[in-house]
Scaffold this motif. Structure first.
Motif, short mmCIF file in Angstrom:
data_model
loop_
_atom_site.label_atom_id
_atom_site.label_comp_id
_atom_site.label_asym_id
_atom_site.label_seq_id
_atom_site.Cartn_x
_atom_site.Cartn_y
_atom_site.Cartn_z
N MET A 1 9.30 -27.56 -19.90
CA MET A 1 10.04 -26.60 -19.10
C MET A 1 9.30 -26.40 -17.78
N THR A 2 10.02 -26.43 -16.68
CA THR A 2 9.40 -26.23 -15.38
C THR A 2 9.13 -24.75 -15.15
N THR A 3 8.36 -24.46 -14.13
CA THR A 3 8.05 -23.07 -13.80
C THR A 3 9.32 -22.29 -13.47
N ASN A 4 10.24 -22.92 -12.74
CA ASN A 4 11.49 -22.24 -12.39
C ASN A 4 12.32 -21.94 -13.63
N GLU A 5 12.34 -22.90 -14.59
CA GLU A 5 13.08 -22.67 -15.83
C GLU A 5 12.43 -21.56 -16.65
N THR A 6 11.11 -21.55 -16.68
CA THR A 6 10.39 -20.51 -17.40
C THR A 6 10.64 -19.16 -16.77
N ASP A 7 10.59 -19.09 -15.44
CA ASP A 7 10.87 -17.84 -14.74
C ASP A 7 12.29 -17.36 -15.01
N ALA A 8 13.23 -18.28 -15.03
CA ALA A 8 14.63 -17.92 -15.28
C ALA A 8 14.79 -17.42 -16.71
N ALA A 9 14.13 -18.07 -17.67
CA ALA A 9 14.21 -17.64 -19.07
C ALA A 9 13.60 -16.25 -19.23
N MET A 10 12.49 -15.99 -18.59
CA MET A 10 11.86 -14.67 -18.67
C MET A 10 12.74 -13.62 -18.00
N GLY A 11 13.39 -13.98 -16.92
CA GLY A 11 14.31 -13.06 -16.25
C GLY A 11 15.48 -12.68 -17.15
N ARG A 12 16.01 -13.68 -17.88
CA ARG A 12 17.09 -13.39 -18.83
C ARG A 12 16.60 -12.47 -19.94
N LEU A 13 15.41 -12.73 -20.46
CA LEU A 13 14.86 -11.88 -21.51
C LEU A 13 14.64 -10.45 -21.00
N TYR A 14 14.14 -10.35 -19.77
CA TYR A 14 13.93 -9.03 -19.18
C TYR A 14 15.23 -8.23 -19.16
N TRP A 15 16.32 -8.88 -18.75
CA TRP A 15 17.61 -8.18 -18.69
C TRP A 15 18.16 -7.90 -20.07
N GLN A 16 17.90 -8.78 -21.03
CA GLN A 16 18.33 -8.51 -22.40
C GLN A 16 17.57 -7.33 -23.00
N CYS A 17 16.37 -7.08 -22.53
CA CYS A 17 15.56 -5.96 -23.02
C CYS A 17 16.04 -4.63 -22.45
N ARG A 18 16.88 -4.66 -21.45
CA ARG A 18 17.45 -3.43 -20.90
C ARG A 18 18.53 -2.95 -21.85
N ARG A 19 18.29 -1.82 -22.47
CA ARG A 19 19.21 -1.29 -23.47
C ARG A 19 19.77 0.04 -23.00
N GLY A 20 20.56 0.65 -23.82
CA GLY A 20 21.14 1.93 -23.47
C GLY A 20 20.26 3.11 -23.86
N MET A 21 19.05 2.82 -24.32
CA MET A 21 18.17 3.87 -24.83
C MET A 21 16.78 3.69 -24.21
N ARG A 22 16.30 4.72 -23.58
CA ARG A 22 15.01 4.64 -22.87
C ARG A 22 13.88 4.18 -23.79
N GLU A 23 13.86 4.68 -25.02
CA GLU A 23 12.80 4.31 -25.96
C GLU A 23 12.78 2.80 -26.20
N LEU A 24 13.96 2.22 -26.37
CA LEU A 24 14.04 0.78 -26.57
C LEU A 24 13.59 0.02 -25.33
N ASP A 25 14.03 0.49 -24.17
CA ASP A 25 13.61 -0.15 -22.92
C ASP A 25 12.09 -0.20 -22.82
N LEU A 26 11.44 0.91 -23.07
CA LEU A 26 9.99 0.99 -22.95
C LEU A 26 9.29 0.07 -23.95
N LEU A 27 9.73 0.10 -25.19
CA LEU A 27 9.11 -0.74 -26.22
C LEU A 27 9.31 -2.23 -25.93
#
Length: 86
Positions: free
Chosen positions: A1-27
């Motif tokens: 995986m290239t650096t750009n692909e890794t960065d894109a994958a981490m960006g997707r994970l970051y957005w998936q970690c955004r939830r409707g509950m602050r506690e979940l977001d923080l964890l």
């Protein structure tokens, strides 16, 4: 995986970690920053599967009220909880 692909994958994970509950977001964001890099392929797959769960069940898992029956998912839940306690 290239650096750009890794960065894109981490960006997707970051957005998936955004939830409707602050506690979940923080964890989840805290774990993504401090613990995700230490997961093996099975752990990363389990983390991704956790992110597909409804917020209510994910909250129950991360608060320790209910435990996943899947061993890999239970291990990742424990690691998320441990990272939050550190």
């Amino acid at each position: 995986m290239t650096t750009n692909e890794t960065d894109a994958a981490m960006g997707r994970l970051y957005w998936q970690c955004r939830r409707g509950m602050r506690e979940l977001d923080l964890l989840l964001h805290g774990f993504l920053e401090r613990g995700y890099g230490g997961l093996d392929e099975e752990g990363r797959a389990a983390f991704s599967a956790l992110l597909d769960l409804p917020d209510s069940l994910l909250f129950e898992y991360l608060m320790g009220h209910v435990f996943p029956s899947d061993a890999a998912m239970a291990d990742v839940v424990r690691k998320i909880r441990d990272a939050a306690a550190a």
